[in-house]
Design a protein around this motif. Structure first.
Motif, PDB file in Angstrom:
ATOM      1  N   ASP A   1       0.874  -1.163   0.000  1.00 50.25           N
ATOM      2  CA  ASP A   1       0.000   0.000   0.000  1.00 50.25           C
ATOM      3  C   ASP A   1       0.916   1.219   0.000  1.00 50.25           C
ATOM      4  O   ASP A   1       1.340   1.701   1.054  1.00 50.25           O
ATOM      5  CB  ASP A   1      -0.891  -0.027   1.249  1.00 50.25           C
ATOM      6  CG  ASP A   1      -1.779   1.205   1.363  1.00 50.25           C
ATOM      7  OD1 ASP A   1      -1.571   2.162   0.594  1.00 50.25           O
ATOM      8  OD2 ASP A   1      -2.662   1.216   2.236  1.00 50.25           O
ATOM      9  N   SER A   2       1.258   1.707  -1.197  1.00 44.84           N
ATOM     10  CA  SER A   2       2.251   2.787  -1.276  1.00 44.84           C
ATOM     11  C   SER A   2       1.678   4.123  -0.806  1.00 44.84           C
ATOM     12  O   SER A   2       2.419   5.012  -0.416  1.00 44.84           O
ATOM     13  CB  SER A   2       2.819   2.905  -2.687  1.00 44.84           C
ATOM     14  OG  SER A   2       1.796   2.970  -3.642  1.00 44.84           O
ATOM     15  N   LEU A   3       0.347   4.240  -0.805  1.00 44.22           N
ATOM     16  CA  LEU A   3      -0.276   5.469  -0.327  1.00 44.22           C
ATOM     17  C   LEU A   3      -0.038   5.673   1.172  1.00 44.22           C
ATOM     18  O   LEU A   3       0.216   6.780   1.640  1.00 44.22           O
ATOM     19  CB  LEU A   3      -1.782   5.429  -0.623  1.00 44.22           C
ATOM     20  CG  LEU A   3      -2.574   6.720  -0.433  1.00 44.22           C
ATOM     21  CD1 LEU A   3      -2.103   7.799  -1.395  1.00 44.22           C
ATOM     22  CD2 LEU A   3      -4.060   6.472  -0.599  1.00 44.22           C
ATOM     23  N   HIS A   4      -0.116   4.554   1.921  1.00 42.48           N
ATOM     24  CA  HIS A   4       0.025   4.645   3.376  1.00 42.48           C
ATOM     25  C   HIS A   4       1.339   4.060   3.878  1.00 42.48           C
ATOM     26  O   HIS A   4       1.548   3.965   5.092  1.00 42.48           O
ATOM     27  CB  HIS A   4      -1.149   3.929   4.060  1.00 42.48           C
ATOM     28  CG  HIS A   4      -2.484   4.486   3.665  1.00 42.48           C
ATOM     29  ND1 HIS A   4      -3.293   3.885   2.732  1.00 42.48           N
ATOM     30  CD2 HIS A   4      -3.138   5.609   4.060  1.00 42.48           C
ATOM     31  CE1 HIS A   4      -4.394   4.609   2.575  1.00 42.48           C
ATOM     32  NE2 HIS A   4      -4.327   5.655   3.357  1.00 42.48           N
TER      33      HIS A   4
ATOM     34  N   VAL B   1      -3.753  -4.891  -2.432  1.00 45.05           N
ATOM     35  CA  VAL B   1      -4.289  -3.730  -1.715  1.00 45.05           C
ATOM     36  C   VAL B   1      -4.945  -2.774  -2.702  1.00 45.05           C
ATOM     37  O   VAL B   1      -4.358  -2.425  -3.726  1.00 45.05           O
ATOM     38  CB  VAL B   1      -3.184  -2.968  -0.959  1.00 45.05           C
ATOM     39  CG1 VAL B   1      -3.752  -1.716  -0.304  1.00 45.05           C
ATOM     40  CG2 VAL B   1      -2.551  -3.857   0.101  1.00 45.05           C
ATOM     41  N   LEU B   2      -6.175  -2.380  -2.378  1.00 42.64           N
ATOM     42  CA  LEU B   2      -6.898  -1.407  -3.198  1.00 42.64           C
ATOM     43  C   LEU B   2      -7.077  -0.116  -2.406  1.00 42.64           C
ATOM     44  O   LEU B   2      -7.583  -0.129  -1.284  1.00 42.64           O
ATOM     45  CB  LEU B   2      -8.278  -1.964  -3.566  1.00 42.64           C
ATOM     46  CG  LEU B   2      -9.220  -0.970  -4.270  1.00 42.64           C
ATOM     47  CD1 LEU B   2      -8.700  -0.604  -5.647  1.00 42.64           C
ATOM     48  CD2 LEU B   2     -10.632  -1.524  -4.346  1.00 42.64           C
ATOM     49  N   ASN B   3      -6.646   1.000  -2.985  1.00 40.16           N
ATOM     50  CA  ASN B   3      -6.933   2.314  -2.417  1.00 40.16           C
ATOM     51  C   ASN B   3      -7.911   3.038  -3.321  1.00 40.16           C
ATOM     52  O   ASN B   3      -7.673   3.182  -4.509  1.00 40.16           O
ATOM     53  CB  ASN B   3      -5.652   3.148  -2.303  1.00 40.16           C
ATOM     54  CG  ASN B   3      -4.769   2.679  -1.166  1.00 40.16           C
ATOM     55  OD1 ASN B   3      -5.235   2.515  -0.046  1.00 40.16           O
ATOM     56  ND2 ASN B   3      -3.499   2.445  -1.454  1.00 40.16           N
ATOM     57  N   THR B   4      -9.019   3.482  -2.760  1.00 43.43           N
ATOM     58  CA  THR B   4      -9.948   4.336  -3.507  1.00 43.43           C
ATOM     59  C   THR B   4      -9.915   5.716  -2.846  1.00 43.43           C
ATOM     60  O   THR B   4      -9.215   5.936  -1.859  1.00 43.43           O
ATOM     61  CB  THR B   4     -11.376   3.781  -3.460  1.00 43.43           C
ATOM     62  OG1 THR B   4     -11.824   3.803  -2.105  1.00 43.43           O
ATOM     63  CG2 THR B   4     -11.431   2.363  -3.996  1.00 43.43           C
ATOM     64  N   ALA B   5     -10.718   6.631  -3.360  1.00 41.92           N
ATOM     65  CA  ALA B   5     -10.746   7.993  -2.812  1.00 41.92           C
ATOM     66  C   ALA B   5     -11.189   7.982  -1.354  1.00 41.92           C
ATOM     67  O   ALA B   5     -10.799   8.845  -0.575  1.00 41.92           O
ATOM     68  CB  ALA B   5     -11.680   8.862  -3.641  1.00 41.92           C
TER      69      ALA B   5
END
Length: 310
Positions: free
Chosen positions: A41-44, A84-88
């Motif tokens: 999860d590169s966003l977090h 891992v899925l990141n949505t808005a």
């Protein structure tokens, strides 16, 4: 006086593209089972690891710096693939479970803390390909931000197929039967989607990667010349979509392949390789789309290793 010039020739050997981060994770002892899959999860800045074994936590969560954060174990039997899925609005973790007990043969969606949110398939029942949502050892899943889902179903079970589902879990298209022909599979093992509308599948036991149109499911091409020694176990793009990272378990190797731009698929070009130690057995990989780091789940070494781009 003769002066010998010792210059580096690109044809004499390849320049390394990745180097092992020996400080990741900080405490490898947290790996207590066989590590089958990894998702970033590169966003977090989180790294999820799926492992198997008796009385071991099935999912471990690390920071990208390598610190162990927490683990969870609920309703996961034998993880095979993880995504891992990141949505808005939120994040979720998808796991394919190939267990033979009461939780197996399913694709499951969890919250980041391990709360079960969705089950696709019939837990504990291996299915036939006549029913789209009846899985038999589903190998891996890729979910787009739109919610469209791609599943490769068949880590050695009855099914050898690639399935696309809508965000409300209805079949959009389904392709593949057991075989060696165009669009057929023998253990479709890993799946990913590029920004150009193409779905890439590691067709493991046919020793090839097959490519499909994501809208129609139509077959676009296949790569086989890079896999004479061992079939592809994983397909993951680098952050710039210039390369594909492929694990080859039986020869303990990562292959870096040039990704074709829009247009013809052609055949594969191996740009680089990363040779791992004997008996490491790299199974599935994931790429941090921000930093470019490659995480490798190794069944033989029972660890996940992190490779950073040079």
């Amino acid at each position: 006086v003769l002066i010998a010039f010792d210059y580096f020739s690109p044809w004499k050997g390849q320049q390394q593209m990745y180097k092992l981060d020996i400080g990741w994770p900080k405490i490898p002892e947290y790996f207590t089972g066989q590590t089958f899959c990894v998702a970033v999860d590169s966003l977090h800045g989180l790294v999820y690891v799926g492992q198997r074994g008796d009385n071991v936590p099935k999912v471990l969560v690390f920071s990208e710096e390598g610190y162990f954060l927490y683990s969870w174990n609920n309703t996961v039997e034998m993880p095979h693939g993880i995504f891992v899925l990141n949505t808005a609005t939120d994040s979720s973790v998808w796991i394919t479970d190939v267990g033979t007990g009461k939780y197996g043969h399913t694709v499951k969606q969890y919250s980041p803390s391990g709360k079960l949110m969705q089950i696709l398939g019939t837990p504990g029942n291996a299915g036939s390909s006549l029913i789209p949502l009846q899985f038999d050892q589903p190998a891996e899943i890729f979910v787009e931000e739109s919610g469209d889902i791609y599943v490769v179903d068949g880590d050695g079970g009855m099914n050898n197929r690639l399935l696309k589902l809508s965000n409300d879990y209805k079949e959009i298209w389904l392709t593949g039967t057991n075989g060696t022909g165009i669009g057929q599979f023998k253990i479709p093992h890993s799946v990913t989607v590029d920004p150009f509308g193409r779905v890439w599948v590691a067709d493991r036991d046919n020793k090839r990667i097959q490519v499909f149109d994501k809208v129609t499911g139509e077959w676009l091409g296949s790569w086989s010349s890079c896999f004479s020694e061992d079939g592809p176990y994983s397909v993951r793009f680098t952050g710039n979509y210039k390369y594909l990272i492929v694990a080859q378990l039986n020869i303990n190797r990562l292959a870096v392949l040039a990704a074709p731009p829009v247009g013809s698929i052609g055949d594969c070009v191996m740009v680089n390789t990363v040779q791992l130690a004997d008996e490491t057995k790299p199974h599935l990989v994931d790429v941090d789309m921000k930093s470019g780091a490659v995480y490798v789940a190794e069944i033989g070494a029972q660890q996940v290793q992190k490779y950073v781009p040079l």
